[in-house]
Design a protein around this motif. Structure first.
Motif, PDB file in Angstrom:
ATOM      1  N   ALA A 177      -5.190   3.131   0.275  1.00  0.00           N
ATOM      2  CA  ALA A 177      -4.530   1.822   0.269  1.00  0.00           C
ATOM      3  C   ALA A 177      -4.262   1.350  -1.147  1.00  0.00           C
ATOM      4  CB  ALA A 177      -5.396   0.806   1.008  1.00  0.00           C
ATOM      5  N   ASN A 178      -5.099   1.769  -2.075  1.00  0.00           N
ATOM      6  CA  ASN A 178      -4.925   1.383  -3.473  1.00  0.00           C
ATOM      7  C   ASN A 178      -5.189   2.581  -4.375  1.00  0.00           C
ATOM      8  OD1 ASN A 178      -4.568  -1.650  -3.294  1.00  0.00           O
ATOM      9  ND2 ASN A 178      -6.536  -1.439  -2.238  1.00  0.00           N
ATOM     10  N   THR A 179      -4.195   2.929  -5.148  1.00  0.00           N
ATOM     11  CA  THR A 179      -4.371   3.978  -6.147  1.00  0.00           C
ATOM     12  C   THR A 179      -3.436   3.699  -7.312  1.00  0.00           C
ATOM     13  OG1 THR A 179      -4.304   6.347  -6.618  1.00  0.00           O
ATOM     14  CG2 THR A 179      -2.689   5.507  -5.039  1.00  0.00           C
ATOM     15  N   ALA A 180      -3.890   3.998  -8.509  1.00  0.00           N
ATOM     16  CA  ALA A 180      -3.100   3.725  -9.708  1.00  0.00           C
ATOM     17  C   ALA A 180      -2.275   4.923 -10.146  1.00  0.00           C
ATOM     18  CB  ALA A 180      -4.034   3.294 -10.845  1.00  0.00           C
ATOM     19  N   VAL A 181      -2.392   6.072  -9.442  1.00  0.00           N
ATOM     20  CA  VAL A 181      -1.698   7.263  -9.907  1.00  0.00           C
ATOM     21  C   VAL A 181      -0.196   7.166  -9.641  1.00  0.00           C
ATOM     22  CG1 VAL A 181      -3.725   8.701  -9.495  1.00  0.00           C
ATOM     23  CG2 VAL A 181      -1.964   8.549  -7.733  1.00  0.00           C
ATOM     24  N   ASN A 182       0.588   7.760 -10.546  1.00  0.00           N
ATOM     25  CA  ASN A 182       2.026   7.866 -10.342  1.00  0.00           C
ATOM     26  C   ASN A 182       2.363   9.052  -9.448  1.00  0.00           C
ATOM     27  OD1 ASN A 182       2.840   5.693 -12.179  1.00  0.00           O
ATOM     28  ND2 ASN A 182       2.086   7.036 -13.801  1.00  0.00           N
ATOM     29  N   ARG A 183       1.623  10.131  -9.634  1.00  0.00           N
ATOM     30  CA  ARG A 183       1.809  11.359  -8.864  1.00  0.00           C
ATOM     31  C   ARG A 183       0.524  12.164  -8.959  1.00  0.00           C
ATOM     32  NH1 ARG A 183       3.201  14.965 -13.121  1.00  0.00           N
ATOM     33  NH2 ARG A 183       3.849  13.802 -14.975  1.00  0.00           N
ATOM     34  N   ALA A 184       0.261  12.973  -7.936  1.00  0.00           N
ATOM     35  CA  ALA A 184      -0.982  13.747  -7.948  1.00  0.00           C
ATOM     36  C   ALA A 184      -0.916  14.856  -6.917  1.00  0.00           C
ATOM     37  CB  ALA A 184      -2.177  12.839  -7.643  1.00  0.00           C
ATOM     38  N   GLN A 199       1.469  21.551  -4.110  1.00  0.00           N
ATOM     39  CA  GLN A 199       2.400  20.457  -3.846  1.00  0.00           C
ATOM     40  C   GLN A 199       1.893  19.172  -4.519  1.00  0.00           C
ATOM     41  OE1 GLN A 199       0.890  22.256  -1.455  1.00  0.00           O
ATOM     42  NE2 GLN A 199       2.459  23.345  -0.304  1.00  0.00           N
ATOM     43  N   GLU A 200       2.787  18.515  -5.221  1.00  0.00           N
ATOM     44  CA  GLU A 200       2.448  17.256  -5.883  1.00  0.00           C
ATOM     45  C   GLU A 200       3.145  16.116  -5.153  1.00  0.00           C
ATOM     46  OE1 GLU A 200       1.979  16.239 -10.461  1.00  0.00           O
ATOM     47  OE2 GLU A 200       4.091  16.124  -9.881  1.00  0.00           O
ATOM     48  N   LEU A 201       2.391  15.078  -4.853  1.00  0.00           N
ATOM     49  CA  LEU A 201       2.931  13.933  -4.126  1.00  0.00           C
ATOM     50  C   LEU A 201       3.217  12.786  -5.090  1.00  0.00           C
ATOM     51  CD1 LEU A 201       0.616  13.911  -0.965  1.00  0.00           C
ATOM     52  CD2 LEU A 201       2.660  15.276  -1.436  1.00  0.00           C
ATOM     53  N   THR A 202       4.278  12.046  -4.785  1.00  0.00           N
ATOM     54  CA  THR A 202       4.708  10.929  -5.627  1.00  0.00           C
ATOM     55  C   THR A 202       4.369   9.599  -4.966  1.00  0.00           C
ATOM     56  OG1 THR A 202       6.513  12.169  -6.628  1.00  0.00           O
ATOM     57  CG2 THR A 202       6.711   9.772  -6.642  1.00  0.00           C
ATOM     58  N   ASN A 203       3.783   8.714  -5.731  1.00  0.00           N
ATOM     59  CA  ASN A 203       3.462   7.368  -5.254  1.00  0.00           C
ATOM     60  C   ASN A 203       4.698   6.484  -5.417  1.00  0.00           C
ATOM     61  OD1 ASN A 203       2.412   4.879  -4.647  1.00  0.00           O
ATOM     62  ND2 ASN A 203       0.766   4.937  -6.170  1.00  0.00           N
ATOM     63  N   LEU A 204       5.405   6.224  -4.311  1.00  0.00           N
ATOM     64  CA  LEU A 204       6.619   5.414  -4.383  1.00  0.00           C
ATOM     65  C   LEU A 204       6.337   3.993  -4.856  1.00  0.00           C
ATOM     66  CD1 LEU A 204       8.703   6.390  -1.208  1.00  0.00           C
ATOM     67  CD2 LEU A 204       9.030   7.121  -3.578  1.00  0.00           C
ATOM     68  N   ASP A 205       5.123   3.510  -4.639  1.00  0.00           N
ATOM     69  CA  ASP A 205       4.773   2.155  -5.078  1.00  0.00           C
ATOM     70  C   ASP A 205       4.751   2.043  -6.602  1.00  0.00           C
ATOM     71  OD1 ASP A 205       4.457   1.313  -2.424  1.00  0.00           O
ATOM     72  OD2 ASP A 205       2.359   1.968  -2.381  1.00  0.00           O
TER      73      ASP A 205
END
Length: 358
Positions: A177-184, A199-205
């Protein structure tokens, strides 16, 4: 005449003898080792993944007929011709369940011996349902050995995803619900050990939105030819995408334009540009272009080419340093996707989650 009859009888006798000899010597290929009281002295290696060749040594191992891994009673294949009284070679089955378990070897008289063995069944991930996520979004991972996963975290953080459901070939997780990462990437742990996904996922937020469910701040349609149109029937993430019909033979483009003062100034912090494109009726190539590039808006740089398969959503992700996208000192006010053609008919593509990623 008598000679011919005698010769015929002699030939028949010889032929019969040969057949009988052949029948006596013909076997199924097993060594002539009788079943005994099986005793195991060693198994090498004592831990391995599916597909690995393993050797059991001991005594009384002749005429082994079955090898079964304890968890879910998975049988292992082997060649009887490799079976002797002192050694048996077999292969760990690919479908075996991970973890420490007994492997039981049984001969033709029902006598058996069991040895402990640790099956290495690291989790694997071949596909993800989406490379983008928002807080609390569900992502489906497809791969293998996912039924005993105990934890999923964003690499380099303590941010844990919630396991919604798990099967051997599929794992559904809910992103933090809360993460500061841009991608991981993801760190996935099961009973065997740790997998770090490729596979690297992108935080759209955290990404800079050019278009997600709507145009990003300051952006609007600036397409050549037919304008882009918001669609709530076609989307990859969220609830909407933007569609563009490329007219036959006009070499048009869809453009996301920001003519306001909020146009983006160059920043080396931005590392990637990414997005989803749903293909048209046939495979095409689209060219990513910007007014902040060296070539200028509307070009066809091969480094910027995206091959778009027909009828499905295609993900692209470019490292900005690898393409002609954004020259230092320039503002980014137009991002477009241009086509050469189409030659046969008008074609419609859909675009979603067009973002810049730090």
């Amino acid at each position: 005449m008598k000679f011919n009859q005698l010769a015929g009888v002699s030939f028949a006798v010889v032929l019969t003898g040969l057949v009988m000899t052949s029948c006596e010597e013909d076997t199924d290929g097993r060594p002539e080792s009788k079943p005994g009281n099986p005793v195991a002295t060693a198994i090498m290696p004592d831990s391995a993944a599916g597909g690995t060749v393993v050797t059991l040594t001991g005594t009384g191992l002749g005429d082994i007929r079955s090898i079964v891994f304890e968890k879910e009673n998975v049988p292992a294949g082997f060649q009887p011709t490799l079976n002797t009284d002192q050694a048996l070679i077999f292969r760990v089955p690919d479908e075996v369940v991970g973890g420490v378990q007994q492997v039981t070897f049984t001969n033709s008289e029902g006598r058996s011996v069991s040895v402990p063995f640790r099956v290495l069944a690291y989790p694997t991930v071949a596909e993800v349902s989406n490379y983008n996520f928002t807080k609390g979004a569900e992502i489906t991972l497809t791969g293998n050995n996912l039924d005993d996963v105990t934890s999923v975290r964003l690499t380099g953080t303590s941010d844990a995803a919630t396991i919604v459901s798990k099967e051997k070939k599929k794992l559904v997780i809910k992103m933090p619900a809360n993460t500061a990462v841009n991608r991981a990437t993801l760190d996935i742990v099961n009973g065997t050990g740790l997998l770090r996904t490729t596979q690297e996922l992108t935080n759209l937020d955290k990404a800079y939105s050019i278009f997600t469910d709507a145009y990003g701040a300051g952006f609007q349609d600036g397409s050549w030819g037919d304008a882009g149109a918001i669609s709530t029937k076609e989307f990859r993430t969220g609830t909407a995408s933007v569609g563009k019909t490329y007219q036959k033979g006009n070499w048009h483009l869809i453009a996301f334009a920001n003519w306001s003062a909020s146009a983006i100034s160059y920043s080396p912090e931005y590392t990637y540009v990414a997005g989803w494109i749903k293909g048209a009726s046939a495979d095409y190539s689209l060219y990513l272009t910007t007014d902040a590039s060296k070539a200028g808006f509307g070009g066809f740089d091969e480094k910027n080419k995206i091959n778009v398969k027909a009828g499905v959503w295609n993900y692209f992700k470019f490292k900005l340093s690898d393409i002609d996208f954004w020259s230092a000192g320039k503002k980014l006010s137009q991002v477009g996707f241009r086509i050469q053609g189409p030659d046969k008919q008008d074609e419609t593509f859909y675009f979603d989650d067009i973002v810049l990623i730090k």
